[in-house]
Write an enzyme that holds these catalytic residues in place. Structure first.
Site, PDB file in Angstrom:
ATOM      1  CE  LYS A  93       7.185  20.737 -25.003  1.00 13.99           C
ATOM      2  NZ  LYS A  93       7.395  21.636 -23.867  1.00 13.99           N
TER       3      LYS A  93
HETATM    4  C1  LIG Z   1       6.592  22.098 -22.873  1.00 12.07           C
HETATM    5  C2  LIG Z   1       7.179  22.915 -21.821  1.00 12.07           C
HETATM    6  C3  LIG Z   1       6.633  22.957 -20.507  1.00 12.07           C
HETATM    7  C4  LIG Z   1       5.358  22.244 -20.132  1.00 12.07           C
HETATM    8  O1  LIG Z   1       5.504  20.849 -20.120  1.00 12.07           O
HETATM    9  P1  LIG Z   1       4.211  19.905 -20.158  1.00 12.07           P
HETATM   10  O2  LIG Z   1       4.735  18.538 -20.368  1.00 12.07           O
HETATM   11  O3  LIG Z   1       3.391  20.385 -21.334  1.00 12.07           O
HETATM   12  O4  LIG Z   1       3.478  20.065 -18.874  1.00 12.07           O
HETATM   13  C5  LIG Z   1       7.299  23.700 -19.551  1.00 12.07           C
HETATM   14  N1  LIG Z   1       8.414  24.397 -19.847  1.00 12.07           N
HETATM   15  C6  LIG Z   1       8.971  24.388 -21.095  1.00 12.07           C
HETATM   16  C7  LIG Z   1      10.188  25.199 -21.347  1.00 12.07           C
HETATM   17  C8  LIG Z   1       8.374  23.645 -22.117  1.00 12.07           C
HETATM   18  O5  LIG Z   1       8.924  23.656 -23.358  1.00 12.07           O
END
Ligand SMILES: *Cc1c(COP(=O)(O)O)cnc(C)c1O
Length: 466
Positions: free
Chosen positions: A112
């Protein structure tokens, strides 16, 4: 470049307007009017660029309302070796002919940060230009909130009110959020579950008067700026691993809200030689179900399973709407989302597009807890590499679609230290933390405990802002 809505009923807008607005006025999501394409020669030239230079080159095809030098400054501040630990920002670990693509080298150890650090520079820039203030109100089950707080802490013209479910995150995640002492960060520990937090955020946003009076904004994953920042790392990973441009590669994506994989779908549409995108879900398999059956049926929040890859525990995948829009256009997208409202699902099996699904080049699969634990163990035994349960989910599913000679690029979405419990179950030891984080749970914490009560939350926000 102008941006239009997936539901086709909003006026075209410039980049800056769509990133500050979030959801389009017709309830749809922002999409670029056309897909900018990149040819082989350009890709070759991009191979020698630094991460910020690459980000500038990719992003400037979409961002035409910010002067080039200003955009360069924004990406240079967002993607530093100081924030991401390494000059390249994205790391690669080789597992035979495949790679773990390290996307979680940022301040909160989850991918993120790749988008949020960009927003943390972009927002203050835009707000300064417009002489505006932004008060971000968000809900988190762990990773998003932490990433947003660390990107926005101490930033001018911005306050962050982050709602999290009290006592329901890992100790590490809790400490990572609540130990932030900056005056513009307000951690709100809600006496409820994640869905209560999300409902509270909705309640504040649905009060148009309150929203306008208090300059409320969002940083959720439907924001186009987040997708855009994620498109960049697909280019980076491909260019770093390719022996020659044009070589096909498969990308493997542990998915929740469909944001990460959608960025890959878009990078491929721009001309990046990705062969297949492999989508992995956990026990919450809304997306795997669609790609297997042609039926998209979001779940009720109460039907979400709590799993050992909690950042993928979702009831509906907001960014999936963007994929349907690329396939079927705005009118059909609007109809299909109306169908979800009225009957709870839509079914594409009768649509001619379903017969052509082999051309989508998207495979999907699902892992269960034991599969993830075994995968963590196997990757460690074979390669001496420790992966987290989300990344393991991808690696497990990818094995079902492995074609010799085509590298699989496993997107690493979090570092194992964030999910120590599952890693310990798999390996019998807790992954080592960087020295700065050894005692993070012992740091003083700053948060406000509130019941599930929109009125009290509004009062709290107003009091803090006055
Ligand atoms: C947010 C997140 C995901 C999922 O990603 P999306 O973009 O919502 O499909 C997968 N793994 C982790 C560790 C995340 O923080």
């Amino acid at each position: 470049m102008q941006f239009i809505s997936t539901r086709g009923k909003s006026e075209p807008q410039a980049f800056s307007d769509v990133v500050l607005e979030g959801l389009a006025k017709d309830g749809g999501l922002a999409m670029p009017e056309t897909v900018p394409t990149v040819d082989t020669k350009t890709l070759q030239a991009w191979q020698s660029l630094s991460y910020p230079e690459l980000a500038f080159n990719v992003m400037s095809r979409f961002i035409t309302d910010i002067p080039a030098d200003d955009l360069k400054g924004i990406v240079e501040r967002a993607y530093t070796a100081e924030k991401f630990g390494i000059e390249e920002v994205v790391s690669l670990s080789k597992l035979n002919e495949d790679y773990v693509v390290g996307l979680s080298n940022g301040p909160t150890f989850a991918f993120k940060d790749m988008a949020m650090q960009f927003l943390g520079e972009l927002f203050p820039y835009l707000l300064e230009k417009r002489d505006q203030q932004l008060n971000i109100v968000g809900a988190t089950s762990g990773d998003t909130g932490s990433s947003a707080i660390h990107a926005m802490r101490g930033k001018p013209r911005i306050n962050v009110f982050m709602l999290s479910p009290f006592g329901r995150m890992s100790d590490f995640q809790t400490a990572q959020m609540y130990s932030v002492q900056d005056e513009n960060v307000f951690n709100i520990a809600v006496e409820g579950v994640f869905d209560d937090c999300q409902d509270l955020v909705k309640a504040l946003n649905n009060d148009a008067e309150f929203k306008a009076a208090n300059h409320l904004g969002a940083v959720n994953s439907i924001n186009w700026a987040r997708i855009l920042a994620q498109i960049v790392y697909y280019f980076k990973a491909y260019l770093a691993a390719a022996k020659e441009i044009g070589e096909p590669m498969d990308f493997v994506i542990p998915s929740g809200n469909f944001g990460n994989i959608f960025a890959g779908i878009y990078a491929r549409a721009m001309g990046l030689p990705i062969r297949k995108l492999i989508l992995a879900t956990n026990e919450n398999n809304v997306l795997d179900e669609f790609f297997k059956t042609g039926i998209y049926r979001p779940r009720a929040s109460k039907d979400v399973h709590l799993t050992s890859s909690p950042s993928m525990d979702i009831a509906k995948a907001s960014n999936f709407e963007r994929f349907i829009y690329l396939l079927l256009g705005a009118d059909r997208t609007r109809q299909l989302w109306e169908q979800i409202e009225t009957q709870g699902y839509f079914d594409l099996t009768k649509d001619p597009i379903w017969a052509e699904r082999a051309n989508w080049n998207i495979e999907s699969g699902q892992s269960l807890h034991d599969n993830r634990v075994e995968t963590i163990r196997k990757v460690y035994d074979d390669f001496n590499v420790v992966v987290d349960p989300h990344t393991a989910d991808g690696i497990f599913v990818a094995a079902q679609y492995k074609d010799a000679g085509i590298p699989q690029m496993y997107l690493e979405t979090a570092q194992p230290i964030k999910f120590a419990q599952t890693v310990e179950q798999a390996l019998g030891f807790v992954p080592e933390r960087p020295a700065d984080y050894a005692q993070i749970e012992a740091l003083p914490q700053r948060f406000e405990k509130l019941p599930v009560d929109a009125q009290l939350l509004k009062q709290y926000v107003v009091t803090q802002l006055s």
